[in-house]
Design an enzyme around this catalytic site. Sequence first.
Site, PDB file in Angstrom:
ATOM      1  N   ILE A  87       0.833  -1.200   0.000  1.00  0.00           N
ATOM      2  CA  ILE A  87       0.000   0.000   0.000  1.00  0.00           C
ATOM      3  C   ILE A  87       0.869   1.252   0.000  1.00  0.00           C
ATOM      4  O   ILE A  87       0.642   2.187  -0.771  1.00  0.00           O
ATOM      5  CB  ILE A  87      -0.953  -0.001   1.208  1.00  0.00           C
ATOM      6  CG1 ILE A  87      -1.916  -1.189   1.124  1.00  0.00           C
ATOM      7  CG2 ILE A  87      -1.736   1.307   1.287  1.00  0.00           C
ATOM      8  CD1 ILE A  87      -2.766  -1.390   2.362  1.00  0.00           C
TER       9      ILE A  87
ATOM     10  N   ASP B 286      10.568   2.811   7.089  1.00  0.00           N
ATOM     11  CA  ASP B 286      10.161   1.423   7.283  1.00  0.00           C
ATOM     12  C   ASP B 286      11.382   0.622   7.710  1.00  0.00           C
ATOM     13  O   ASP B 286      12.208   0.245   6.877  1.00  0.00           O
ATOM     14  CB  ASP B 286       9.567   0.841   5.998  1.00  0.00           C
ATOM     15  CG  ASP B 286       8.894  -0.505   6.223  1.00  0.00           C
ATOM     16  OD1 ASP B 286       9.246  -1.180   7.209  1.00  0.00           O
ATOM     17  OD2 ASP B 286       8.028  -0.876   5.420  1.00  0.00           O
TER      18      ASP B 286
ATOM     19  N   ARG C  82      -4.502   0.397  11.111  1.00  0.00           N
ATOM     20  CA  ARG C  82      -5.165  -0.290  12.208  1.00  0.00           C
ATOM     21  C   ARG C  82      -5.387   0.688  13.360  1.00  0.00           C
ATOM     22  O   ARG C  82      -4.577   1.571  13.611  1.00  0.00           O
ATOM     23  CB  ARG C  82      -4.326  -1.489  12.701  1.00  0.00           C
ATOM     24  CG  ARG C  82      -4.428  -2.744  11.833  1.00  0.00           C
ATOM     25  CD  ARG C  82      -5.804  -3.376  11.923  1.00  0.00           C
ATOM     26  NE  ARG C  82      -5.938  -4.567  11.114  1.00  0.00           N
ATOM     27  CZ  ARG C  82      -6.394  -4.595   9.871  1.00  0.00           C
ATOM     28  NH1 ARG C  82      -6.751  -3.466   9.290  1.00  0.00           N
ATOM     29  NH2 ARG C  82      -6.499  -5.716   9.211  1.00  0.00           N
TER      30      ARG C  82
ATOM     31  N   ASP D 173      -9.922   5.619   9.544  1.00  0.00           N
ATOM     32  CA  ASP D 173     -10.937   4.639   9.155  1.00  0.00           C
ATOM     33  C   ASP D 173     -11.437   3.881  10.376  1.00  0.00           C
ATOM     34  O   ASP D 173     -12.069   2.846  10.241  1.00  0.00           O
ATOM     35  CB  ASP D 173     -10.322   3.662   8.135  1.00  0.00           C
ATOM     36  CG  ASP D 173     -11.348   3.082   7.178  1.00  0.00           C
ATOM     37  OD1 ASP D 173     -12.463   3.632   7.094  1.00  0.00           O
ATOM     38  OD2 ASP D 173     -11.037   2.082   6.509  1.00  0.00           O
TER      39      ASP D 173
ATOM     40  N   GLU E 264     -13.810   6.301  16.994  1.00  0.00           N
ATOM     41  CA  GLU E 264     -13.959   6.031  18.422  1.00  0.00           C
ATOM     42  C   GLU E 264     -14.825   7.148  18.992  1.00  0.00           C
ATOM     43  O   GLU E 264     -14.844   8.262  18.448  1.00  0.00           O
ATOM     44  CB  GLU E 264     -12.596   6.015  19.125  1.00  0.00           C
ATOM     45  CG  GLU E 264     -11.666   4.916  18.655  1.00  0.00           C
ATOM     46  CD  GLU E 264     -10.360   4.905  19.442  1.00  0.00           C
ATOM     47  OE1 GLU E 264     -10.417   5.033  20.688  1.00  0.00           O
ATOM     48  OE2 GLU E 264      -9.292   4.766  18.817  1.00  0.00           O
TER      49      GLU E 264
ATOM     50  N   HIS F  51     -14.564   2.331   8.592  1.00  0.00           N
ATOM     51  CA  HIS F  51     -13.738   1.155   8.271  1.00  0.00           C
ATOM     52  C   HIS F  51     -14.038   0.631   6.864  1.00  0.00           C
ATOM     53  O   HIS F  51     -14.329  -0.545   6.655  1.00  0.00           O
ATOM     54  CB  HIS F  51     -13.944   0.055   9.306  1.00  0.00           C
ATOM     55  CG  HIS F  51     -12.794  -0.917   9.358  1.00  0.00           C
ATOM     56  ND1 HIS F  51     -12.773  -2.019  10.165  1.00  0.00           N
ATOM     57  CD2 HIS F  51     -11.609  -0.930   8.694  1.00  0.00           C
ATOM     58  CE1 HIS F  51     -11.643  -2.694   9.990  1.00  0.00           C
ATOM     59  NE2 HIS F  51     -10.925  -2.039   9.098  1.00  0.00           N
TER      60      HIS F  51
ATOM     61  N   GLY G 284     -11.822   1.051   4.191  1.00  0.00           N
ATOM     62  CA  GLY G 284     -10.605   1.078   3.386  1.00  0.00           C
ATOM     63  C   GLY G 284     -10.548   0.023   2.296  1.00  0.00           C
ATOM     64  O   GLY G 284     -10.167   0.308   1.163  1.00  0.00           O
ATOM     65  N   ALA G 285     -10.934  -1.196   2.639  1.00  0.00           N
ATOM     66  CA  ALA G 285     -10.875  -2.286   1.663  1.00  0.00           C
ATOM     67  C   ALA G 285     -12.260  -2.695   1.182  1.00  0.00           C
ATOM     68  O   ALA G 285     -12.413  -3.744   0.554  1.00  0.00           O
ATOM     69  CB  ALA G 285     -10.177  -3.489   2.273  1.00  0.00           C
TER      70      ALA G 285
END
Length: 391
Positions: free
Chosen positions: A150, A169, A233, A257, A260, A274, A276-277
Amino acid sequence: MFKIKTYNAISIKGLNRFPRENYEVASDIGSPDAYILRSHKLHGEALPESVKAVARAGAGTNNVPVEEYTKKGVVVFNSPGANANAVKELVLAGMLLGSRGIVSGMQYVNGLTHMTDAEEMSKLLEKEKSNFAGMEIQGKTLGIVGLGAIGSLIADAALALGMNVVGFDPALSVEAAWRLPNQVGRMENLQSLLARSDFITLHVPAIPQTKHLINADTLKVCKKGAVLLNFAREAIVDAHAVVDSLNAGHLGKYICDFPEPILLNRPDVLAMPHIGASTEEAEENCAIMAADQLVDYLENGNIKNSVNFPAVSMDRNAGIGARITFSNQNVSGVLGHVLSVLADHKANVVDMVNKSRGDVAYNIIDVETAPSAELIAALAKVEHVIAVRVI
């Protein structure tokens, strides 16, 4: 006949990858050989001894007790990259929404239901439009935390939009490095990335090491007014710390995404449900990848895209009596002991491959003749062997 138990609504294009002459696929099935699922949580559920593998039609596997399954020799697959384009597109939308007063402006317009004169409305909007002004993303710096499937797609798209892109990363693989555009600046640490980025997007897995990666301390390092995006996440970001930073006027906006309660009804937060996918294409791609990986494992013993076992693959040769696979604790001497057992039972080894990953190892051995039940029982008794299969 292999039995596949499904959880959630799996795309029919994925389920059709299981040949019906060799597979029984159902949501209610006894003694399954494998599971295929999306978000269903397996923690706390009894695992039948028949289960050899679990395939998650998606990238994250935090709904699967991976450590527990590893100890039982159950291979856990995911579908990395299958939903990458869907997430990339939503991240780009999030950046654009976060750069200008698009959402608040539309909400304002839709609140003008008392007005009936179009000319009057036009004059009002001309007067009020400065309240929804923003900035262009061209020329701004995007910091990408996590440069996998991604992250690399987002880097490509952001560069095409005229942005400067930096990335961090610490676990960047060779394969991911090859995918990454050479215009991306590599940051040595997270703090360096946060300090220079106008937009920050997160694309790391939810593991103990990344829990609250973005917290009160790291947010202090962020550039004042930065926009933080989290489509990875929920656990990666400390939402309370984000709210504190927003209230202090340091962080500019938070786009995520993972809603709370503490994030709701804030003009500086855009929280999505949520999604995203959640595209038809992503769900199909994930299901197809997950199913194909299960088929290759059940029929050939090959492992690709497992989160707990090494990648192992060996071609099938015509005329071979059988293929034996076994997993074991990654300690010295196990393979030698197994080979001696095979020799004692006059089983001629034609080809083999052995790979390890952390505390576990996995082996594929082709033998000239089909092994006896006595031989398989002897292999299962070898110290540190976890599970043995004959294919």
